[in-house]
Design a protein around this motif. Structure first.
Motif, PDB file in Angstrom:
ATOM      1  N   SER B 168       0.732  -0.955  -0.340  1.00  0.00           N
ATOM      2  CA  SER B 168      -0.052   0.035   0.106  1.00  0.00           C
ATOM      3  C   SER B 168       0.989   1.046  -0.121  1.00  0.00           C
ATOM      4  O   SER B 168       0.596   2.351  -0.777  1.00  0.00           O
ATOM      5  N   ILE B 169       1.860   1.009   0.607  1.00  0.00           N
ATOM      6  CA  ILE B 169       2.791   2.196   0.789  1.00  0.00           C
ATOM      7  C   ILE B 169       3.716   2.621  -0.723  1.00  0.00           C
ATOM      8  O   ILE B 169       3.519   3.774  -1.398  1.00  0.00           O
ATOM      9  N   LEU B 170       4.001   1.419  -1.296  1.00  0.00           N
ATOM     10  CA  LEU B 170       4.308   1.728  -2.864  1.00  0.00           C
ATOM     11  C   LEU B 170       3.264   1.921  -3.932  1.00  0.00           C
ATOM     12  O   LEU B 170       3.983   2.719  -4.362  1.00  0.00           O
ATOM     13  N   GLU B 171       2.197   1.435  -3.568  1.00  0.00           N
ATOM     14  CA  GLU B 171       1.347   1.658  -4.256  1.00  0.00           C
ATOM     15  C   GLU B 171       1.148   3.796  -4.291  1.00  0.00           C
ATOM     16  O   GLU B 171       0.562   4.496  -5.455  1.00  0.00           O
ATOM     17  N   HIS B 172       1.086   3.943  -3.069  1.00  0.00           N
ATOM     18  CA  HIS B 172       0.903   5.363  -3.272  1.00  0.00           C
ATOM     19  C   HIS B 172       2.123   6.477  -3.034  1.00  0.00           C
ATOM     20  O   HIS B 172       1.971   7.651  -2.443  1.00  0.00           O
ATOM     21  N   ASN B 173       3.305   6.300  -3.661  1.00  0.00           N
ATOM     22  CA  ASN B 173       4.149   6.058  -3.262  1.00  0.00           C
ATOM     23  C   ASN B 173       5.437   6.315  -5.107  1.00  0.00           C
ATOM     24  O   ASN B 173       6.247   5.412  -5.230  1.00  0.00           O
ATOM     25  N   PRO B 174       4.421   6.478  -5.792  1.00  0.00           N
ATOM     26  CA  PRO B 174       4.645   5.616  -7.138  1.00  0.00           C
ATOM     27  C   PRO B 174       6.291   6.473  -7.753  1.00  0.00           C
ATOM     28  O   PRO B 174       7.074   6.044  -8.483  1.00  0.00           O
ATOM     29  N   ASP B 175       6.318   7.714  -7.531  1.00  0.00           N
ATOM     30  CA  ASP B 175       7.823   8.357  -8.302  1.00  0.00           C
ATOM     31  C   ASP B 175       8.497   8.833  -6.820  1.00  0.00           C
ATOM     32  O   ASP B 175       9.511   9.319  -7.719  1.00  0.00           O
ATOM     33  N   ARG B 176       8.222   8.193  -5.719  1.00  0.00           N
ATOM     34  CA  ARG B 176       9.636   7.855  -4.214  1.00  0.00           C
ATOM     35  C   ARG B 176       9.829   6.794  -4.277  1.00  0.00           C
ATOM     36  O   ARG B 176       9.431   6.096  -4.980  1.00  0.00           O
TER      37      ARG B 176
END
Lengths: 361, 361
Positions: B168-176
């Motif tokens: 979920s953290i990865l999905e919410h930070n696609p540019d970082r």
């Protein structure tokens, strides 16, 4: 180039080491390795250290190794820093002892990792031209407005600055750090270690990779005033607590304790170097006087790049740098007598035979 | 503070690792080492590698080790990076994948090297508060304006984020870039390695120091999209060409090939952890559920610092952090059953006996 890289990662032009070929067996004279194996005492110490204690972290201060080096050079342990090869130590020195508000000075022809470190730590470089004979112009390093790093002997030139030259540079830069990179000092030069008591701005960097035949173990060390060593430790301890593993430490301690083996290896390399330098001069090569475990040679007629390729075809690897001022030279590590005889024979074939061919045309 | 230090060296506050005492023999539960020795196959490989080839540089790309790890995790070799311990890799990740123009986000209670790396590379830190139960607040890491690093399981809390939370953290930070530091993942957690195919912004960092009993050998690795691995290599190759020595490489390859020994060690540590956690709860300790090889414990009446000191007097070393929110807790590594029985007996004496004394006053 990835959108996930930092500005730093995107800006870097990494160092490229000499090749470690895997395709076939070469006579390998391209990375200044020692042709002789490490001391038997080192191998025994390594086997002894390969035990259950490897489950435990190493001593983060590498006390045993630091104290061994201190004793060897008759310095206090606080004057000794150890690292994962001298390359790591040079990186820490660029970070800890050179200021981003000032440039760093080094010879224009030198170890090609220096500009890479400068770029990694955001330092401007000033490249001081060597003389036409590849000598370090001592006075050009007087009273400069930044840090200084000089390899002595220099690589790839193989040339050596006498200790008075180093002393003079130190005297003329009391407010700046002067790093003397002595990777090759044991092959005939006089170390600047003896100047440490007089100059709090001197850092001497050495390695076990060359004269101690331990390139595969990755251990280097630096010697200098405790303040400079403190600075290195601050950066190291902000980067990696444990840079020296338990085996590397055990092997390095044993290497420093086998003085007889060490001296014999150095003498052998020096004797081979002098013999081969003479033979190459007879073949018409220009061979500057070397105090390192390599020669930096040029032929009046045969382009270095061509010799490099043809030697490779014959199974002999040397180092060729496609760079200004040195693109007609080869850096040739000193191998065993047998390897060097094969090398000279190959060059004789490539040059004398060629000359004979030219004469007959 | 020396006048020869760079601005950087002067500004750093280095990391301080847990002590490696030399004064006497302790039951050592303070640095999360594995109580079991490395696999016999590792020791045999190390002894075999302690030979004449140590005179040669290692493969700068550590191809054999990289390929072994790639095969183990069913990833292409281009998705694998190896380093001199995972600490070195974390440092490279901070340099290569986090931008100085943005902050880096991590939990407020976590591995205390993160702020040190941030400071080394000029990054601002945003410390995201854990919940009162020391859980990572997943949604607080959504859509942040900088890089993220999360240890999973977290240290020193021992708590674990289920894979869906990481996803979920990865999905919410696609540019970082999101770095998941999995030093302790083999003790019961599920690795984020399986998310690598879906997320080009995920870097997973692991180590052989804990679950493979090789803290003394210094080998870590990172797994991720080849672009991220490239970024790490750019920094590594601007710092030190040869970070992994020949012995470390040989030992690490052997460790990854002895799956049976590895699994057995992990099972043993987990079984001891669960047994000891139960006993400590019976003694009145608060013991969060651990998925690591350590427990993070607090007693309702006895201050942690006092217990730390008294345990030390009894020859038992644990870790105490004098920091906000955790200054009444101890981090206790899982030792052998015998060591942990001695530890519980000591705590029983220090707490139950104390309580009995209190009752009688």
């Amino acid at each position: 180039m990835s959108r996930y890289w930092s500005e730093l990662a995107a800006s870097l032009v990494p160092y490229v080491p000499g090749e470690q070929p895997k395709d076939k067996k070469y006579i390998k004279l391209n990375t200044n390795e020692n042709p002789y194996p490490p001391s038997p005492a080192v191998l025994e110490a390594l086997r002894g250290a390969a035990g259950g204690d490897l489950r435990l972290y190493p001593d983060p201060s590498s006390t045993a190794l630091t104290e061994t080096i201190a004793e060897y050079y008759r310095l206090p342990p606080a004057s000794v820093f150890v690292g994962n090869g001298s390359d790591e130590i040079l990186a820490f020195a660029f970070a800890a002892l050179f200021r981003t508000s000032e440039p760093v000075y080094y010879p224009d022809i030198t170890y090609s990792f220096y500009p890479v470190y400068a770029s990694l730590y955001g330092l401007e470089s000033v490249k001081v031209p060597l003389t036409d004979d590849f000598d370090v112009p001592i006075e050009s390093f007087y009273n400069v407005d930044g840090g200084i790093i000089i390899p002595n002997p220099n690589a790839p030139t193989s040339k050596y600055v006498a200790l008075e030259g180093i002393r003079s540079i130190l005297e003329h830069n009391p407010d700046r750090v002067v790093v003397v990179d002595e990777a090759y000092i044991d092959f005939g030069g006089e170390s600047a270690v003896k100047l440490i008591h007089d100059f709090p701005n001197l850092l001497v960097v050495q390695t076990l990779s060359k004269s101690r035949s331990l390139a595969g173990l990755r251990v280097g060390f630096a010697l200098g005033h405790p303040d400079l060593i403190d600075g290195l430790n601050r950066v190291k301890n902000s980067f990696n607590s444990y840079t020296i593993d338990r085996l590397a430490s055990a092997g390095a301690v044993a290497a420093l304790k086998d003085e007889i083996y060490f001296q014999q290896c150095c003498r052998n390399v020096i004797a081979t170097r002098e013999r081969i330098a003479g033979q190459l001069r007879e073949l018409g090569f220009d061979v500057p006087e070397s105090k390192a475990n390599f020669l930096f040679i040029a032929h009046p007629d045969k382009p270095a790049e061509e010799l490099f390729r043809k030697l490779r075809d014959k199974g002999i690897l040397v180092r060729y740098f496609n760079k200004p001022r040195i693109d007609n030279r080869l850096r040739v590590s000193i191998g065993t007598d047998e390897e060097m005889d094969a090398f000279v024979a190959a060059l004789r074939e490539l040059t004398v035979a060629a000359a004979a061919g030219k004469d007959s045309n």
